[in-house]
Enzyme design. Structure first.
Site, PDB file in Angstrom:
ATOM      1  CB  CYS A  90      -0.998  -0.067   1.154  1.00 27.76           C
ATOM      2  SG  CYS A  90      -2.394   1.026   0.904  1.00 27.76           S
ATOM      3  CG  HIS A 186      -3.144  -3.473   4.496  1.00 29.83           C
ATOM      4  ND1 HIS A 186      -1.882  -2.948   4.643  1.00 29.83           N
ATOM      5  CD2 HIS A 186      -3.904  -2.476   3.979  1.00 29.83           C
ATOM      6  CE1 HIS A 186      -1.894  -1.684   4.225  1.00 29.83           C
ATOM      7  NE2 HIS A 186      -3.105  -1.375   3.815  1.00 29.83           N
TER       8      HIS A 186
HETATM    9  N1  GLN Z   1      -1.924   6.905   2.356  1.00 32.26           N
HETATM   10  C1  GLN Z   1      -2.100   6.040   1.246  1.00 32.26           C
HETATM   11  C2  GLN Z   1      -3.484   6.109   0.602  1.00 32.26           C
HETATM   12  O1  GLN Z   1      -4.449   6.422   1.253  1.00 32.26           O
HETATM   13  C3  GLN Z   1      -1.776   4.593   1.648  1.00 32.26           C
HETATM   14  C4  GLN Z   1      -2.740   4.020   2.635  1.00 32.26           C
HETATM   15  C5  GLN Z   1      -2.286   2.672   3.160  1.00 32.26           C
HETATM   16  O2  GLN Z   1      -1.104   2.387   3.215  1.00 32.26           O
HETATM   17  N2  GLN Z   1      -3.197   1.838   3.602  1.00 32.26           N
HETATM   18  O3  GLN Z   1      -3.605   5.828  -0.585  1.00 32.26           O
END
Ligand code: GLN
Length: 228
Positions: A90, A186
Site C-alpha cells: 500500500c 494488508h
Molecule cells: N496513504 C495512502 C493512501 O491512502 C496509503 C494508505 C495505506 O497504506 N493503507 O492511498
C-alpha cells in the site's frame, strides 16, 4: 545460509499491521531449517544494503512522506540492484513508484517501479481477493487506501482483482518488476497467503523452499472461501 530480513520504518509504515510479514518469513524459514534474522530499521537509521529481503508496510499520508524522504538517499536502490527481494504494501507500494499523492500534494517517489499513483474517485476499503498468475492461486487480504495506481511499461500486475478494487484501475492489483513486489493487500498478506511467503523465500535463497505448516494452509483456504 542465514537470511537477513529488513523491516523498513515500522514506526511510520506500521499502521496496518504489515509488520507481521517479517515474522511470517522468519517463522517459515525456520520451519525449512534456515535461520533468519529480522532487523528493524528506523527512518533515522541508515538502511543496510546487504539484506536478502526488505519489507515496507502501509501508512497514513504524513508518515508515508517521511518514509519516502528517508529512502531517497538511494540505499534501497543499491540493494535492489544487487537482487534483493522487496515486498511493499500500500503506502510502501506507492512510495516505490514515480509519484504519489499525500494530503492533496503530488510527491516524487523512488522510481523503483514504473507506476504512478493519483487520488482515486473514492477510498477503497474492504476485503480483497486477487488471482495471482505467478502462484496459480487466489490471494486474500484487506485494503484501505485513497490512491489509484497506474502501471506503465515494464511492470506486470501482481494479480487480477476478483473481489475489491486493488489499484483502482484496470481491475488489477499491485505490480511486479524482477524481485520487487508491490500490492494493496494488508492482512498481513504473508500470514493470509503462505504460498507467497514461500515464493519470496525461494527468490531470496535462489532455491525452492519447502515448508510444512498445515495450520497456515487451513487458514489461507478458509479466508479464500469467506472472501467472495
Ligand atoms: N496513504 C495512502 C493512501 O491512502 C496509503 C494508505 C495505506 O497504506 N493503507 O492511498
Amino acid at each position: 545460509m542465514a537470511l537477513k530480513i529488513v523491516r523498513i520504518h515500522n514506526e511510520l509504515l506500521g499502521t496496518y499491521g504489515d509488520r507481521g510479514n517479517a515474522d511470517v518469513l522468519a517463522y517459515r524459514a525456520g520451519l525449512a531449517g534456515i535461520s533468519a534474522t529480522v532487523i528493524d530499521i528506523s527512518y533515522r537509521d541508515a538502511l543496510p544494503s546487504d539484506a536478502d529481503i526488505y519489507l515496507m508496510g502501509g501508512a497514513e499520508d504524513a508518515a508515508q512522506v517521511l518514509s519516502c524522504n528517508a529512502l531517497s538517499s538511494g540505499s534501497l536502490h543499491g540493494a535492489v540492484e544487487k537482487g534483493a527481494v522487496l515486498l511493499a504494501i500500500c503506502a510502501g507500494f506507492q512510495i516505490l513508484g514515480k509519484s504519489f499523492y499525500a494530503n492533496g500534494e503530488e510527491i516524487r517517489g523512488l522510481g523503483l517501479l514504473n507506476i504512478r499513483t493519483e487520488p482515486g474517485s473514492q477510498r477503497y476499503v474492504g476485503d480483497i481477493k486477487v488471482h495471482s498468475e505467478l502462484l496459480g492461486v487466489d490471494l486474500t487480504g484487506f485494503e484501505n487506501h485513497g490512491g489509484k495506481t497506474i502501471l506503465e511499461s515494464g511492470t506486470t500486475p501482481f494479480g487480477t482483482v476478483v473481489v475489491g478494487d486493488g489499484n483502482g484501475a484496470a481491475e488489477i492489483d499491485g505490480a511486479i518488476t524482477g524481485n520487487i513486489f508491490g500490492t494493496y493487500l494488508h492482512g498481513p498478506i504473508l500470514a493470509r497467503n503462505p504460498e507467497f511467503a514461500d515464493l519470496l523465500l525461494s527468490r531470496a535463497l535462489g532455491a525452492p523452499v519447502s515448508v510444512v505448516d498445515p495450520l497456515a494452509n487451513e487458514y489461507a483456504q478458509l479466508r479464500r472461501k469467506v472472501v467472495k
